[in-house]
Design an enzyme around this catalytic site. Structure first.
Site, mmCIF file in Angstrom:
data_model
loop_
_atom_site.group_PDB
_atom_site.id
_atom_site.type_symbol
_atom_site.label_atom_id
_atom_site.label_comp_id
_atom_site.label_asym_id
_atom_site.label_seq_id
_atom_site.Cartn_x
_atom_site.Cartn_y
_atom_site.Cartn_z
ATOM 1 N N GLU A 224 -12.456 -1.676 -33.743
ATOM 2 C CA GLU A 224 -11.327 -1.175 -32.867
ATOM 3 C C GLU A 224 -10.371 -2.897 -33.160
ATOM 4 O OE1 GLU A 224 -12.684 -0.546 -28.677
ATOM 5 O OE2 GLU A 224 -13.359 1.396 -29.726
ATOM 6 N N GLU A 343 -16.550 6.122 -33.674
ATOM 7 C CA GLU A 343 -17.421 6.146 -32.808
ATOM 8 C C GLU A 343 -16.885 7.375 -31.512
ATOM 9 O OE1 GLU A 343 -17.908 2.108 -31.008
ATOM 10 O OE2 GLU A 343 -17.496 2.766 -29.667
#
Length: 540
Positions: A224, A343
């Site tokens: 991220e 994810e």
């Protein structure tokens, strides 16, 4: 005699809800079982069995282990638990992603002691070296305390820099190899030079060690990147991130052994504000480096959600909006690249306590699998198999939670071929019934059979009409229910699912039923119907 027989077989029909003995939501048993009535169905299915809509990767349902498990390296030994390996092996084939927030705060620090350099991947010896029960019990007790430390770090967004040794890498390799997983290792992207370019020296040391051991591994870089500034005060734009990935691909090629290994990224959070800009910049410079484009998705904030959110079709439909945004970017800038959910789970922030680890979470999970495959995602990686947060598949005692059993049934019953199915209904409640259609898994059923995935988010039962192509076929029914929506247990066709011992799974056979024009979905149920005699052209 038709599908309504199933209700008598499991002796339970959802009629309403009541408060359970511990204050949770409970299903109300109704002993007056429904009789076959001549009424209009609530929903009519119109499947197209002539052609495959699309195919997903055979490892479509994959799993993750959060890097937080290695923040204290001793906990990695839990991957040598006999129970964990038994449950994990049943989910293969699958990718196993090792990564998450803490991967960008970890460095490889080898002990450099003498080691046996033979290839351990294909030896049975490492698969037999299981964790002694007394060590496992102590680790499970200590993990409860470790979780509290990790939660405090998450709340403060202050992540301690840690190191890992060959022990973590060896255990991950052994675990993935013995369980039939394809390992993806997430590298630290926050190791950067004064020019804000990725410093690859630590990754080179790790890659060289893995090459010397001949470990079959795939790679990622960073987790991220859109949140780097919040977590570490470092901003990396998509353009530079793409160049960093090109550099990693070059390192892999130079190693020789990892020339053809997978590289996946950039693992951006779901589209919001500047996050789409990071993905766009990455695709412009680094798309050629990766084998699949990865992004992350969660429906709700784990600290500010409710049971109703988990049953809200409008919440479930947000996946369509986010997925389409990502797919449009990729198709425009790199149209040949597969798109993965690298994810994902129900709620971000470690999950929603008392919800993400209970039966009700299955509605988000099963819908994500069905809808994700239909929308064009090739792989969906579930956060997490074991360890971090409350969205795990195995609990603190390493026992399987409802989403584990749901995942296992999906693996066994659903094939990679996605089929088109349209729905017609005049019922206002039909939007709370979700259906998806696949060819059946050929390892479990003969070619030509199809599997209908369905879920009823209503508290009352729901009636579905199927066309003659399906109604003339006998079928196996798999109905998942729970006495309480926030229960950690689940029943399959009325039987409680639990392991017989640490190395033995229960019988997961469905209930064989004769042909019928209608299916009756109990309230708050998750369902798989395998039509055995269809001989669907798309599946032949």
């Amino acid at each position: 005699m038709n599908f309504l027989l199933l209700l008598s077989l499991i002796s339970l029909r959802t009629h309403g809800t009541r408060t359970g003995p511990d204050g949770g939501w409970a299903l109300e048993p109704d002993q007056n079982l429904v009789q076959d009535q001549v009424t209009d169905p609530d929903l009519v299915l119109e499947p197209d069995l002539s052609a495959v809509l699309r195919r997903v990767d055979p490892r479509f349902l994959s799993v993750t282990i959060d890097a937080s498990l290695a923040a204290e390296e001793s906990f990695m030994a839990l991957l040598s638990s006999s129970k964990v390996r038994t449950l994990s092996s049943a989910l293969s084939p699958s990718f196993l992603r090792f990564g998450g927030t803490r991967q960008d705060f970890m460095k490889f620090k080898p002990h450099r002691r003498k080691r046996n350099l033979k290839n351990t991947k294909n030896t049975g010896e490492s698969c037999q070296q299981l964790l002694p029960w007394w060590v496992e019990d102590q680790l499970k007790k200590n993990w409860t305390l470790q979780q509290q430390i990790l939660i405090k770090e998450d709340l403060k967004r202050k992540f301690k820099k840690t190191s890992f040794t060959e022990v973590t890498v060896d255990l991950l390799n052994s675990f993935s190899s013995c369980c039939g997983f394809d390992l993806i290792f997430g590298l630290n992207a926050l190791l950067r030079t004064s020019e804000n370019v990725w410093n690859s020296s630590n990754a080179e040391t790790l890659i060289e060690y893995c090459r010397s051991r001949r470990y079959q591994m795939n790679w990622e870089l960073g987790n991220e990147p859109n949140s780097f500034e919040k977590k570490a005060g470092i901003r990396v734009d998509g353009h530079q991130l793409g160049l960093d990935f090109l550099h990693l691909r070059e390192l892999m090629s130079r190693s020789g052994f990892y020339r053809d290994a997978g590289l996946f990224g950039p693992d951006v959070g779901q589209p919001r504000d500047h996050r789409t800009d990071i993905l766009e910049g990455f695709l412009q410079t680094g798309a050629e480096a990766v084998d699949a484009v990865t992004w992350h998705h969660y429906y709700v904030n784990g600290r500010a959600t409710s049971l109703e959110d988990f049953l809200d079709p409008e919440v479930l439909d947000t996946l369509t909006l986010k997925t389409n945004e990502v797919m449009e970017k990729v198709k425009l800038l790199s149209p040949t690249k597969p798109v993965w959910l690298g994810e994902t789970s129900s709620a971000y922030g470690g999950g929603a306590v008392g919800l993400s680890d209970t039966f009700v979470a299955g509605f988000m999970w099963l819908d994500k699998l069905g809808l994700g495959a239909t929308l064009g995602l090739d792989v969906v990686m579930r956060q997490v198999l074991v360890g971090s947060g409350s969205y795990h598949l195995l609990d603190e005692n390493l026992d399987p939670l409802p989403d584990y059993w749901l995942s296992l049934l999906y693996k066994r019953l659903v094939g990679p071929e996605v089929l088109k199915v349209r729905k017609r209904s005049s019922s206002a409640q039909s939007k709370r019934v979700r259906t998806y259609l696949h060819c059946s898994n050929e390892k479990s059923y003969s070619r030509g059979s199809v599997t209908l995935i369905s879920m009823n988010l209503n508290q009352n039962s729901f009636r579905i009409s199927v066309p003659s192509l399906l109604s003339s076929s006998s079928l196996d029914a798999f109905i998942l229910q729970s006495d309480q929506l926030n229960s950690r247990s689940v029943k399959l066709n009325g039987r409680l699912l639990q392991m017989l011992d640490d190395e033995t799974l229960p019988d997961l056979r469905g209930t064989r039923l004769p042909p019928s024009d209608h299916l009756q979905l109990p309230g708050f149920s998750l369902n798989f119907f395998v039509f055995l005699d269809v001989q669907a052209a798309a599946c032949l």
